[in-house]
Design a protein around this motif. Structure first.
Motif, short mmCIF file in Angstrom:
data_model
loop_
_atom_site.label_atom_id
_atom_site.label_comp_id
_atom_site.label_asym_id
_atom_site.label_seq_id
_atom_site.Cartn_x
_atom_site.Cartn_y
_atom_site.Cartn_z
N GLY A 44 -35.84 -60.77 15.55
CA GLY A 44 -34.44 -60.43 15.34
C GLY A 44 -33.87 -61.01 14.07
O GLY A 44 -32.96 -60.43 13.46
N LEU A 45 -34.39 -62.16 13.62
CA LEU A 45 -33.94 -62.75 12.36
C LEU A 45 -34.19 -61.81 11.19
O LEU A 45 -33.47 -61.84 10.19
CB LEU A 45 -34.65 -64.09 12.13
N ALA A 46 -35.22 -60.98 11.32
CA ALA A 46 -35.52 -60.01 10.26
C ALA A 46 -34.93 -58.63 10.55
O ALA A 46 -34.30 -58.02 9.70
CB ALA A 46 -37.03 -59.90 10.07
N ALA A 47 -35.11 -58.17 11.80
CA ALA A 47 -34.78 -56.78 12.11
C ALA A 47 -33.28 -56.50 12.18
O ALA A 47 -32.83 -55.38 11.92
CB ALA A 47 -35.44 -56.38 13.44
N SER A 48 -32.48 -57.49 12.57
CA SER A 48 -31.06 -57.23 12.78
C SER A 48 -30.19 -57.48 11.55
O SER A 48 -29.02 -57.13 11.53
CB SER A 48 -30.54 -58.09 13.94
N VAL A 49 -30.76 -58.11 10.51
CA VAL A 49 -29.98 -58.39 9.30
C VAL A 49 -29.49 -57.12 8.61
O VAL A 49 -28.32 -57.03 8.23
CB VAL A 49 -30.80 -59.27 8.33
N PRO A 50 -30.34 -56.09 8.43
CA PRO A 50 -29.83 -54.86 7.80
C PRO A 50 -28.70 -54.22 8.59
O PRO A 50 -27.74 -53.70 7.98
CB PRO A 50 -31.07 -53.95 7.78
N LEU A 51 -28.79 -54.23 9.92
CA LEU A 51 -27.72 -53.64 10.73
C LEU A 51 -26.42 -54.42 10.55
O LEU A 51 -25.34 -53.83 10.43
CB LEU A 51 -28.13 -53.64 12.20
N ALA A 52 -26.52 -55.74 10.52
CA ALA A 52 -25.33 -56.56 10.30
C ALA A 52 -24.72 -56.29 8.92
O ALA A 52 -23.49 -56.24 8.77
CB ALA A 52 -25.68 -58.04 10.45
N SER A 53 -25.57 -56.08 7.93
CA SER A 53 -25.08 -55.78 6.59
C SER A 53 -24.36 -54.44 6.55
O SER A 53 -23.30 -54.30 5.91
CB SER A 53 -26.24 -55.78 5.59
N ARG A 54 -24.92 -53.43 7.22
CA ARG A 54 -24.28 -52.11 7.24
C ARG A 54 -22.93 -52.16 7.95
O ARG A 54 -22.00 -51.43 7.59
CB ARG A 54 -25.20 -51.09 7.93
N ASN A 55 -22.81 -53.01 8.94
CA ASN A 55 -21.56 -53.12 9.69
C ASN A 55 -20.63 -54.20 9.15
O ASN A 55 -19.61 -54.51 9.77
CB ASN A 55 -21.86 -53.41 11.17
N GLU A 56 -21.01 -54.78 7.97
CA GLU A 56 -20.20 -55.79 7.30
C GLU A 56 -19.91 -56.99 8.22
O GLU A 56 -18.77 -57.45 8.34
CB GLU A 56 -18.88 -55.18 6.78
N LEU A 57 -20.96 -57.47 8.86
CA LEU A 57 -20.85 -58.63 9.75
C LEU A 57 -21.70 -59.76 9.21
O LEU A 57 -22.48 -59.59 8.26
CB LEU A 57 -21.33 -58.25 11.16
N ASN A 58 -21.53 -60.93 9.80
CA ASN A 58 -22.40 -62.06 9.48
C ASN A 58 -23.85 -61.64 9.68
O ASN A 58 -24.19 -61.01 10.68
CB ASN A 58 -22.05 -63.23 10.42
N GLN A 59 -24.74 -61.99 8.74
CA GLN A 59 -26.11 -61.48 8.79
C GLN A 59 -26.86 -61.91 10.05
O GLN A 59 -27.84 -61.27 10.45
CB GLN A 59 -26.87 -61.91 7.55
N PHE A 60 -26.42 -62.99 10.69
CA PHE A 60 -27.07 -63.42 11.93
C PHE A 60 -26.22 -63.13 13.16
O PHE A 60 -26.43 -63.73 14.22
CB PHE A 60 -27.37 -64.93 11.86
N PHE A 61 -25.28 -62.19 13.02
CA PHE A 61 -24.37 -61.87 14.12
C PHE A 61 -25.14 -61.40 15.35
O PHE A 61 -24.91 -61.89 16.46
CB PHE A 61 -23.39 -60.78 13.68
N TYR A 62 -26.09 -60.47 15.18
CA TYR A 62 -26.81 -59.91 16.32
C TYR A 62 -27.82 -60.90 16.89
O TYR A 62 -28.10 -60.88 18.09
CB TYR A 62 -27.49 -58.60 15.91
N VAL A 63 -28.35 -61.77 16.03
CA VAL A 63 -29.26 -62.80 16.53
C VAL A 63 -28.51 -63.78 17.42
O VAL A 63 -29.01 -64.22 18.47
CB VAL A 63 -29.93 -63.55 15.36
N GLN A 64 -27.30 -64.14 16.99
CA GLN A 64 -26.48 -65.04 17.79
C GLN A 64 -26.13 -64.43 19.14
O GLN A 64 -26.19 -65.09 20.18
CB GLN A 64 -25.21 -65.42 17.03
N ARG A 65 -25.77 -63.14 19.13
CA ARG A 65 -25.47 -62.46 20.39
C ARG A 65 -26.71 -62.38 21.28
O ARG A 65 -26.62 -62.60 22.50
CB ARG A 65 -24.94 -61.05 20.11
#
Length: 387
Positions: A44-65
């Motif tokens: 998740g540290l790698a796979a979710s960063v692009p999604l967070a960038s597209r949604n203008e969120l903290n790059q580790f937002f989805y990892v934290q969730r």
């Protein structure tokens, strides 16, 4: 005076709950689940960063969730694993009723989140997928019905379970969610087979499923598009399957390196349905084999421990839970390597998703509770050795 004549009555010394739980629970299965969750966070540290960038969120937002949801799932798993089979049965029946009501409400209040299928309920900023929680509950209800059918003057449990199967599959197909429907049918077939189903009936069910597939192909554009893409000899490199296949080829045996993969920037579902492609590209075949081995440990050890179980319900329910857990993982990875048509199914404990990981925690928690070593199992082994 009475104690002086007859002696004092012995007081039963009961072992504390936690030491007894630790002594009887399958620690290999439990450790495998913790390792799968750790691998999921790593990916998740790698796979979710692009999604967070597209949604203008903290790059580790989805990892934290995912960390929060995963910790909840593991706590739930450990709590359920301490329960007795009778309490697991009651919990499963209650959970099934609640999940079925929510699934029935989806056509009226559900959302599709741009996926083309109405599968989610929005609750205060969170999305809930009821079908994820329906699966373990359905397994428990089916095992309960079929075990009751084997009692003298018992109810027609097999017929009732078949009716419940039709109801569940019917509502899931309305979403449409044919992947979860296939898992539900598979789990029912496994439990029925272990309970002693005649081969003629199993063949009839397979025929009904095949007929349902042809009907869905003609009636659902969403379903037909996925089947056509799977059967096509050529894979469009701009589709999710094309990106995933290329990533797996690029990864080779040891991968391209941590954080060096490119598929996560192209796949919109890299953090969920195609997380195994990220693992294969960055860490190579080595990590994929580790993931396969961990799922294999959970399924095989659970089934082996259940062979010593004499209680019909426990044996049926545990087998159904183990098989549905393993087959969901097999479907997810099979889609990524194009062995199966796209299903939109997560990899338990590895893919991102609150509903998915909490439901997986419930499933494995029930499985751990049902596969705990019990005194009668030890006695069966002892007598077996003396023969």
């Amino acid at each position: 005076m009475t104690e002086m004549v007859y002696g004092s009555s012995p007081v039963a010394v009961r072992e504390p709950v936690l030491p007894r739980w630790w002594r009887t629970v399958d620690r290999w299965t439990m450790c495998s689940v913790f390792m799968l969750f750790g691998i999921g966070l790593l990916l998740g540290l790698a796979a979710s960063v692009p999604l967070a960038s597209r949604n203008e969120l903290n790059q580790f937002f989805y990892v934290q969730r995912q960390t929060i949801f995963g910790c909840i799932a593991l706590v739930v798993m450990l709590a359920i694993s301490t329960l007795s089979p009778s309490v697991v049965r009651r919990l499963g029946i209650l959970g099934f009723v609640i999940a079925l009501i929510l699934v029935m409400a989806l056509p009226f209040v559900g959302q599709d989140h741009g996926k083309g299928a109405i599968r989610w309920l929005s609750l205060g900023g969170f999305s809930l997928q009821p079908s994820e929680f329906l699966k373990p509950g359905f397994v428990i209800v089916t095992a309960w019905m079929m075990a009751a059918a084997q009692d003298i003057n018992g109810p027609p449990g097999k017929l009732i379970s078949f009716g419940i199967l039709g109801l569940v599959v019917g509502f899931l197909s309305m979403q449409p969610d044919f992947g979860q429907s296939a898992l539900i049918v598979f789990s029912w077939g496994v439990i029925y087979f272990i309970a002693g189903a005649p081969m003629v009936l199993i063949g009839s069910v397979i025929g009904i499923v095949a007929f349902g597939g042809f009907t869905a192909y003609g009636a659902s554009e969403h379903f037909a598009r996925r089947i056509d893409g799977f059967l096509s000899p050529d894979v469009d490199p701009r589709t999710q399957l094309g990106y995933a296949a290329n990533a797996i080829q690029e990864g080779g045996f040891f991968g391209v390196g941590v954080g060096e993969g490119q598929v996560k920037w192209s796949l919109p579902d890299a953090h969920t349905d195609f997380i195994i492609a990220v693992a294969a590209e960055e860490y190579g075949l080595v990590l994929v084999l580790v993931i396969l081995a961990l799922f294999g440990i959970v399924v095989v050890r659970s089934l082996v421990r259940l062979t010593a179980e004499r209680d019909t319900f426990t044996r049926l329910a545990g087998s159904g839970l183990a098989c549905i857990f393993g087959v969901q993982a097999m479907i997810n990875m099979g889609v990524a390597v194009r062995l199966l048509p796209a299903k939109g199914m997560t990899l338990p404990f590895v893919s991102y998703g609150g509903s998915s990981i909490i439901a997986a925690g419930i499933t494995v928690g029930m499985l751990l509770a049902l596969t705990r070593t019990r005194p009668r199992d030890r006695m069966a082994e002892l007598f077996g050795r003396r023969r």
